[in-house]
Design a protein around this motif. Structure first.
Motif, mmCIF file in Angstrom:
data_model
loop_
_atom_site.group_PDB
_atom_site.id
_atom_site.type_symbol
_atom_site.label_atom_id
_atom_site.label_comp_id
_atom_site.label_asym_id
_atom_site.label_seq_id
_atom_site.Cartn_x
_atom_site.Cartn_y
_atom_site.Cartn_z
ATOM 1 N N TYR A 194 -40.514 -25.591 -15.790
ATOM 2 C CA TYR A 194 -41.632 -26.681 -16.441
ATOM 3 C C TYR A 194 -40.795 -28.147 -16.017
ATOM 4 C CZ TYR A 194 -43.889 -22.906 -17.634
ATOM 5 O OH TYR A 194 -43.964 -21.082 -17.339
ATOM 6 N N ALA A 195 -39.492 -28.494 -16.121
ATOM 7 C CA ALA A 195 -39.014 -29.705 -15.506
ATOM 8 C C ALA A 195 -40.039 -31.087 -15.096
ATOM 9 C CB ALA A 195 -37.688 -30.177 -15.526
ATOM 10 N N ALA A 196 -40.196 -30.269 -13.559
ATOM 11 C CA ALA A 196 -40.787 -31.098 -12.835
ATOM 12 C C ALA A 196 -42.183 -30.982 -12.762
ATOM 13 C CB ALA A 196 -40.925 -29.896 -11.329
ATOM 14 N N TYR B 20 -42.642 -31.404 -18.273
ATOM 15 C CA TYR B 20 -42.263 -30.955 -19.720
ATOM 16 C C TYR B 20 -40.582 -31.805 -19.739
ATOM 17 C CZ TYR B 20 -46.976 -28.923 -19.686
ATOM 18 O OH TYR B 20 -47.781 -28.646 -19.925
ATOM 19 N N ARG B 21 -40.041 -32.171 -20.959
ATOM 20 C CA ARG B 21 -39.110 -32.809 -21.489
ATOM 21 C C ARG B 21 -38.569 -31.435 -22.499
ATOM 22 N NH1 ARG B 21 -39.064 -36.861 -23.976
ATOM 23 N NH2 ARG B 21 -37.671 -37.261 -23.607
ATOM 24 N N VAL B 22 -38.313 -30.113 -21.334
ATOM 25 C CA VAL B 22 -37.383 -29.451 -23.448
ATOM 26 C C VAL B 22 -36.175 -29.500 -23.251
ATOM 27 C CG1 VAL B 22 -37.363 -26.722 -23.108
ATOM 28 C CG2 VAL B 22 -39.255 -27.546 -21.171
ATOM 29 N N PRO B 23 -36.162 -29.864 -24.725
ATOM 30 C CA PRO B 23 -34.634 -30.177 -24.989
ATOM 31 C C PRO B 23 -33.500 -29.575 -24.793
ATOM 32 C CG PRO B 23 -35.992 -29.310 -26.851
ATOM 33 C CD PRO B 23 -37.097 -29.712 -25.546
#
Ligand code: NDP
Length: 354
Positions: free
Chosen positions: A281-283, A286-289
């Motif tokens: 989902y980064a693309a 979404y900036r998942v830690p």
């Protein structure tokens, strides 16, 4: 569908719940009639809408009836079980923060189970009761209060030890399941029914509406970056569709009575879940830690943060569980971690939760 299924009614308690709704959909698809309980029928339109929006092919809401019953009160339970061939007892409180007092969870969980089973026994004696009851317990009734250091794989013979460090939810599930087995074991012949439990791990998989339950919080918080990183905690997780399937199978599996069934795949860490989400989902922004939060920092934060306090108790502990019995006796084939994590994330995006 076998011919008799069409004439058999399954009572599902807590029909508004995450797992219950998936179970009801699978039962309707298999041809059963379903009677669901709600604390109040005020929720009926909402529950029917969610189920209607997610109906699988061949299922119809004409075969669903909803009735009112609350775990903390006697009213409604006897009428609810009357005429049902099977009962799936799922209702139990699952809050996302610790309760003010542990009895706020223990009492509804234990007394509710006793009420449902007592009503089933009375209906049996009257010749109109269920032949089998499947109760939703948890790995919370199996693993807690034990070392969980990777040296042992826990199975259905293990029970949580209720040490002072064990939380209220885990206590509620352990005490409720023990009370259920004790009650069932003492029933006289004319009140007896078959009984088994399903003990799921942390349940992920697709949500059916924007109403997010407690076990969806992990994926929601990671996608919304409400956490700065991942502490060293992990769980045995499972897809909600596989938990529902285990319940449906347990209703009729010949060797299920008298058994507990663990429903979870192998232990995975919070960082494993975050990495799956970040990769996919980064693309999409979404900036998942995916950084690690050190244990010492969690301990400092836990001085004022209740959720962090729960995580500190779990730091470094594992949930290694055997599902041999579930796979063999219920013909159970659970989905892998990446599938349940991305199905939950996709459904959260579709319902605009994240
Ligand atoms: P939900 O919170 O979505 O569902 C809980 C259900 O229980 C709701 O229908 C709720 O009704 C009902 N309920 C709670 N308190 C009462 C009460 N006092 N009287 C009547 N009904 C009540 O949780 P899940 O679907 O995830 O959980 C279902 C079952 O699975 C529970 O027994 C839970 O302990 C167990 N479980 C869940 C796991 C998970 O990770 N989700 C893991 C292992 C076990 P209402 O909507 O009105 O609040």
């Amino acid at each position: 569908m076998s011919a008799p299924a069409a004439s058999q009614t399954v009572l599902v308690t807590g029909a508004s719940g995450f797992i219950a709704q998936h179970t009801i959909l699978q039962l309707l698809q298999a041809g059963f009639r379903v009677r669901g309980t709600l604390r109040s029928l005020a929720k009926e339109p909402e529950v029917r809408k969610v189920l209607g929006d997610n109906l699988p092919a061949g299922a119809s809401l004409d075969r669903l009836e909803l009735v009112a019953a609350e775990l903390t009160r006697d009213d409604g339970w006897e009428a609810a079980v009357r005429g049902c061939r099977f009962v799936v007892h799922m209702a139990s409180p699952l809050p996302s923060t610790p309760p003010a007092h542990e009895d706020d969870l223990i009492k509804p969980a234990r007394d509710g189970a006793v009420r449902v089973l007592t009503a089933a026994a009375a209906a049996r004696a009257a010749g109109d009761g269920p032949t089998r009851v499947v109760m939703t317990s948890s790995v919370a009734a199996v693993l807690y209060g034990h070392a969980r250091d990777g040296s042992k794989v826990y199975d259905e013979r293990d029970w949580s030890e209720l040490t002072p460090l064990v939380g209220a939810y885990e206590k509620s599930k352990t005490i409720a399941e023990r009370a259920a087995w004790e009650l069932v074991g003492k029933l006289p012949a004319d009140q007896r029914f078959e009984f088994c439990t399903i003990n799921p791990g942390l349940v992920l998989g697709p949500i059916l509406s924007a109403d997010v339950n407690t076990s969806a919080e992990l994926v929601r918080k990671l996608l919304k970056r409400e956490l700065p990183g991942c502490p060293n905690v992990g769980w045995a997780m499972v897809d909600v569709r596989d938990v529902a399937a285990a319940h449906v199978a347990a209703l009729t599996a010949p060797e299920a009575p008298g058994k507990r069934f663990i429903a979870a795949i192998e232990h995975a860490s919070m960082l494993d879940v975050a990495t799956i989400l970040a990769d996919k989902y980064a693309a999409r922004g979404y900036r998942v830690p995916t950084g690690k939060i050190p244990g010492w920092l969690m301990k400092v934060v836990s001085l004022w943060d209740k959720t962090a306090r729960l995580a500190v108790q779990e730091l470094g502990l594992r949930q290694d569980l055997s599902t041999k019995q579930t796979r063999e006796l219920l013909d159970w084939k659970p989905r892998p971690l990446a599938e349940m994590v991305t199905a939950m994330a996709d459904s959260m995006i579709a319902h605009r939760v994240v």
